[in-house]
Design a protein around this motif. Sequence first.
Motif, PDB file in Angstrom:
ATOM      1  N   PRO A 142       0.637  48.698 -72.409  1.00 17.69           N
ATOM      2  CA  PRO A 142      -0.325  47.685 -71.971  1.00 17.69           C
ATOM      3  C   PRO A 142      -1.701  47.790 -72.608  1.00 17.69           C
ATOM      4  O   PRO A 142      -2.348  46.752 -72.838  1.00 17.69           O
ATOM      5  N   HIS A 143      -2.189  49.004 -72.900  1.00 19.02           N
ATOM      6  CA  HIS A 143      -3.529  49.078 -73.493  1.00 19.02           C
ATOM      7  C   HIS A 143      -3.550  48.455 -74.889  1.00 19.02           C
ATOM      8  O   HIS A 143      -4.583  47.923 -75.320  1.00 19.02           O
ATOM      9  N   ALA A 144      -2.407  48.482 -75.605  1.00 16.14           N
ATOM     10  CA  ALA A 144      -2.319  47.813 -76.902  1.00 16.14           C
ATOM     11  C   ALA A 144      -1.997  46.331 -76.743  1.00 16.14           C
ATOM     12  O   ALA A 144      -2.538  45.487 -77.473  1.00 16.14           O
ATOM     13  N   ILE A 145      -1.129  45.994 -75.802  1.00 11.54           N
ATOM     14  CA  ILE A 145      -0.801  44.586 -75.559  1.00 11.54           C
ATOM     15  C   ILE A 145      -2.039  43.808 -75.138  1.00 11.54           C
ATOM     16  O   ILE A 145      -2.212  42.632 -75.503  1.00 11.54           O
ATOM     17  N   ARG A 146      -2.925  44.446 -74.394  1.00 10.93           N
ATOM     18  CA  ARG A 146      -4.172  43.771 -74.017  1.00 10.93           C
ATOM     19  C   ARG A 146      -4.937  43.306 -75.254  1.00 10.93           C
ATOM     20  O   ARG A 146      -5.487  42.197 -75.289  1.00 10.93           O
ATOM     21  N   GLU A 147      -4.961  44.142 -76.287  1.00 10.45           N
ATOM     22  CA  GLU A 147      -5.661  43.763 -77.514  1.00 10.45           C
ATOM     23  C   GLU A 147      -4.947  42.613 -78.229  1.00 10.45           C
ATOM     24  O   GLU A 147      -5.588  41.698 -78.741  1.00 10.45           O
ATOM     25  N   LEU A 148      -3.624  42.652 -78.257  1.00  5.09           N
ATOM     26  CA  LEU A 148      -2.878  41.552 -78.881  1.00  5.09           C
ATOM     27  C   LEU A 148      -3.005  40.272 -78.067  1.00  5.09           C
ATOM     28  O   LEU A 148      -3.053  39.166 -78.634  1.00  5.09           O
ATOM     29  N   ALA A 149      -3.062  40.401 -76.745  1.00  7.50           N
ATOM     30  CA  ALA A 149      -3.243  39.219 -75.892  1.00  7.50           C
ATOM     31  C   ALA A 149      -4.588  38.561 -76.163  1.00  7.50           C
ATOM     32  O   ALA A 149      -4.701  37.321 -76.176  1.00  7.50           O
ATOM     33  N   GLU A 150      -5.622  39.364 -76.390  1.00  7.91           N
ATOM     34  CA  GLU A 150      -6.937  38.801 -76.689  1.00  7.91           C
ATOM     35  C   GLU A 150      -6.956  38.076 -78.028  1.00  7.91           C
ATOM     36  O   GLU A 150      -7.825  37.236 -78.276  1.00  7.91           O
ATOM     37  N   LEU A 151      -6.004  38.394 -78.885  1.00  3.07           N
ATOM     38  CA  LEU A 151      -5.849  37.677 -80.144  1.00  3.07           C
ATOM     39  C   LEU A 151      -4.966  36.439 -80.000  1.00  3.07           C
ATOM     40  O   LEU A 151      -4.659  35.776 -80.993  1.00  3.07           O
ATOM     41  N   GLY A 152      -4.520  36.144 -78.774  1.00  5.19           N
ATOM     42  CA  GLY A 152      -3.721  34.960 -78.515  1.00  5.19           C
ATOM     43  C   GLY A 152      -2.244  35.111 -78.834  1.00  5.19           C
ATOM     44  O   GLY A 152      -1.539  34.113 -79.012  1.00  5.19           O
ATOM     45  N   LEU A 153      -1.743  36.352 -78.854  1.00  2.00           N
ATOM     46  CA  LEU A 153      -0.363  36.597 -79.266  1.00  2.00           C
ATOM     47  C   LEU A 153       0.615  36.770 -78.110  1.00  2.00           C
ATOM     48  O   LEU A 153       1.802  37.012 -78.346  1.00  2.00           O
ATOM     49  N   LEU A 154       0.162  36.630 -76.867  1.00  2.00           N
ATOM     50  CA  LEU A 154       1.055  36.871 -75.742  1.00  2.00           C
ATOM     51  C   LEU A 154       2.245  35.904 -75.716  1.00  2.00           C
ATOM     52  O   LEU A 154       3.382  36.339 -75.477  1.00  2.00           O
ATOM     53  N   PRO A 155       2.066  34.602 -75.960  1.00  2.00           N
ATOM     54  CA  PRO A 155       3.242  33.717 -75.983  1.00  2.00           C
ATOM     55  C   PRO A 155       4.270  34.127 -77.040  1.00  2.00           C
ATOM     56  O   PRO A 155       5.481  34.070 -76.790  1.00  2.00           O
ATOM     57  N   ALA A 156       3.814  34.542 -78.196  1.00  2.00           N
ATOM     58  CA  ALA A 156       4.735  34.964 -79.255  1.00  2.00           C
ATOM     59  C   ALA A 156       5.453  36.247 -78.863  1.00  2.00           C
ATOM     60  O   ALA A 156       6.642  36.418 -79.150  1.00  2.00           O
ATOM     61  N   LEU A 157       4.759  37.144 -78.194  1.00  6.07           N
ATOM     62  CA  LEU A 157       5.390  38.373 -77.717  1.00  6.07           C
ATOM     63  C   LEU A 157       6.466  38.068 -76.685  1.00  6.07           C
ATOM     64  O   LEU A 157       7.559  38.660 -76.709  1.00  6.07           O
ATOM     65  N   ASP A 158       6.178  37.161 -75.777  1.00  8.52           N
ATOM     66  CA  ASP A 158       7.177  36.787 -74.771  1.00  8.52           C
ATOM     67  C   ASP A 158       8.406  36.158 -75.407  1.00  8.52           C
ATOM     68  O   ASP A 158       9.534  36.348 -74.934  1.00  8.52           O
ATOM     69  N   ALA A 159       8.208  35.417 -76.485  1.00 12.36           N
ATOM     70  CA  ALA A 159       9.337  34.780 -77.155  1.00 12.36           C
ATOM     71  C   ALA A 159      10.183  35.784 -77.930  1.00 12.36           C
ATOM     72  O   ALA A 159      11.387  35.579 -78.105  1.00 12.36           O
ATOM     73  N   ALA A 160       9.565  36.886 -78.362  1.00 13.55           N
ATOM     74  CA  ALA A 160      10.267  37.825 -79.238  1.00 13.55           C
ATOM     75  C   ALA A 160      10.832  39.038 -78.524  1.00 13.55           C
ATOM     76  O   ALA A 160      11.811  39.627 -78.989  1.00 13.55           O
ATOM     77  N   GLY A 161      10.216  39.449 -77.410  1.00 11.01           N
ATOM     78  CA  GLY A 161      10.593  40.713 -76.788  1.00 11.01           C
ATOM     79  C   GLY A 161      10.914  40.611 -75.314  1.00 11.01           C
ATOM     80  O   GLY A 161      11.136  39.524 -74.781  1.00 11.01           O
ATOM     81  N   ILE A 162      10.930  41.758 -74.672  1.00 10.34           N
ATOM     82  CA  ILE A 162      11.248  41.880 -73.245  1.00 10.34           C
ATOM     83  C   ILE A 162      10.084  42.555 -72.536  1.00 10.34           C
ATOM     84  O   ILE A 162       9.615  43.613 -72.976  1.00 10.34           O
ATOM     85  N   ARG A 163       9.613  41.956 -71.446  1.00  9.84           N
ATOM     86  CA  ARG A 163       8.602  42.620 -70.618  1.00  9.84           C
ATOM     87  C   ARG A 163       9.273  43.765 -69.861  1.00  9.84           C
ATOM     88  O   ARG A 163      10.154  43.528 -69.035  1.00  9.84           O
ATOM     89  N   THR A 164       8.849  44.972 -70.139  1.00  6.23           N
ATOM     90  CA  THR A 164       9.481  46.140 -69.543  1.00  6.23           C
ATOM     91  C   THR A 164       9.144  46.227 -68.059  1.00  6.23           C
ATOM     92  O   THR A 164       7.972  46.231 -67.680  1.00  6.23           O
ATOM     93  N   ARG A 165      10.182  46.319 -67.234  1.00 10.86           N
ATOM     94  CA  ARG A 165       9.985  46.366 -65.790  1.00 10.86           C
ATOM     95  C   ARG A 165       9.900  47.801 -65.259  1.00 10.86           C
ATOM     96  O   ARG A 165       9.045  48.113 -64.425  1.00 10.86           O
ATOM     97  N   GLU A 166      10.797  48.672 -65.716  1.00  8.90           N
ATOM     98  CA  GLU A 166      10.875  50.011 -65.147  1.00  8.90           C
ATOM     99  C   GLU A 166      11.300  51.008 -66.217  1.00  8.90           C
ATOM    100  O   GLU A 166      12.048  50.683 -67.138  1.00  8.90           O
TER     101      GLU A 166
END
Length: 413
Positions: free
Chosen positions: A46-70
Motif C-alpha cells: 500500500p505505501h507504494a500503491i498510494r504513490e501510483l494512485a496519486e499518479l492516476g494509475l489505480l483504475p489501470a491497476l484494478d484492471a490488471a491485477g488483484i486487490r490482495t485480501r489476506e
Amino acid sequence: MKAIIVGGGIGGLTLALMLHARGIAATVYEQAGEIREVGVGINTLPHAIRELAELGLLPALDAAGIRTRELIYMNRFGQTVWREPRGVHAGAPVPQFSIHRGRLQKLIRDAVAERLGEDAIRTGRRLQGFIQDEAGVTAHFADARFGEQGETARGDILIGADGIHSAVRAFYFPHQGPPRWQGVQMWRGACDWPVFLDGESMIIAGGMAGKLVLYPIAPGATPGRRLLNWVVNIRSGDPERPPPKEAWSKPGRLEDVLPFARRFTVPGVDVLSLIRATGSFWEYPMCDRDPLPRWTHGRVTLLGDAAHPMYPVGSNGASQAILDARCLADLLVKAEHPRQALAAYEAQRLPATAEVVAMNRSGGPERVIDAVEALAPNGFDDVERVLGYAKREQIVKSYAGKAGFSAERLNAR
C-alpha cells in the motif's frame, strides 16, 4: 531541468512519471529492444500503491491485477502460523495488489508514453559511459541491437535504475563482485487455475530453507479461475559459489523443481499438478547485494535494484523502488541545485533501504514461519502452544512498521 534515466523497469518508469508531474523533463534509456510483459507475479504494498494512485494509475491497476485480501503464513504441512488482512481490508487507505510484474511495468510504461510522449522511452540503448561537469551530465549509449553508435544524451542529472547488474553502480564500484547468495534457488511460474480460498488471498508456506508461495495475480479464463502465481524456494546450493550472470532467469525444468515441491502440502491446492500444468516457468538464484556506502556522486545517483537489490521477502522490492522515485522527485522540485537534491535523497533513502535489505536476509516478516518451524519441525496441534500470539505478532508487525507500510503510518500521512 532534464533527467537521464538509465533503465526502463518499474523504478525508472515511475520516476519519469513522478518527474513529469512536477514539471521536470525526463528521458528513459532501456537496453532491451522493447519493454515487454515478462516475468511473473509480484506484490506491491500500500505505501507504494498510494504513490501510483496519486499518479492516476489505480483504475489501470484494478484492471490488471488483484486487490490482495489476506495473507496466510503456513508451515510446510499447510498448518496456519499467522494470518492477517491486507491493504484496504487491514484499514489502509489504498489496496495491496498482487499483479504480473510485466503488466505492472507495461501500465506504467503506457502512462509514460501517453504523458511524456513515445520518444521519452528510448529502447535498444546500452549505456557505454558518462561524464559529468559543473553544468550537467553527458551519457553515451550504443545501439544494443546492432552494436553501432546509438546516441549521446545531455542532462542535468543521471539516475541509474538499471537493476542488480547496474552499469552505473559498477562504474563507481568496479570491485563490488557478484551479487550475494545464500544458496537459495527459486522456480517461478503462473498458470490459469481454479480459485482457491476467496480468489484474492495469498499463502506463504515454509521458512527460508524451503518455501512455497501461492497467490492470484489476474482474472482467469472464466470467473471460477485465476492466473495463479507460484514460487518454490529451496536452499540447495553453495553460498560461496553463486550462479554466473548467464544462469539467471533460465527456463525451469520439471525434474529439478518437482522433488522439492513434494515437500509442501497446502489445503485446497494440488501443488504438483499446478506446476505440471504450467506451460513454462523460470529458475533464478535468490540474490541481493550488500548496502553501499553511498549512492550519489555529484549529479549521478542510483535507484531501485541498482541501489538496493534485496531478497523477494515481504513484498518490498518494487515497492521500495517506487518510494525512491517519489522521494527523489519531491526533493528535486524543491532544491536550489540538483546536487543538493541528490545528496538529500541518499541521506533519506539509503539507510531506510539498507535496513530492509538486512531484515529480508533474515526472513523479514516470514521469519515467523522459521520461528515456529524451529520449535515444531514436525508440525503442531495448536500454534499458540508453540509460539504465543504476541511473539508472532511482534515479528510480523515490526517489519511492517520499519518497512513503512503499517496501517498506522499510512493513515498518518
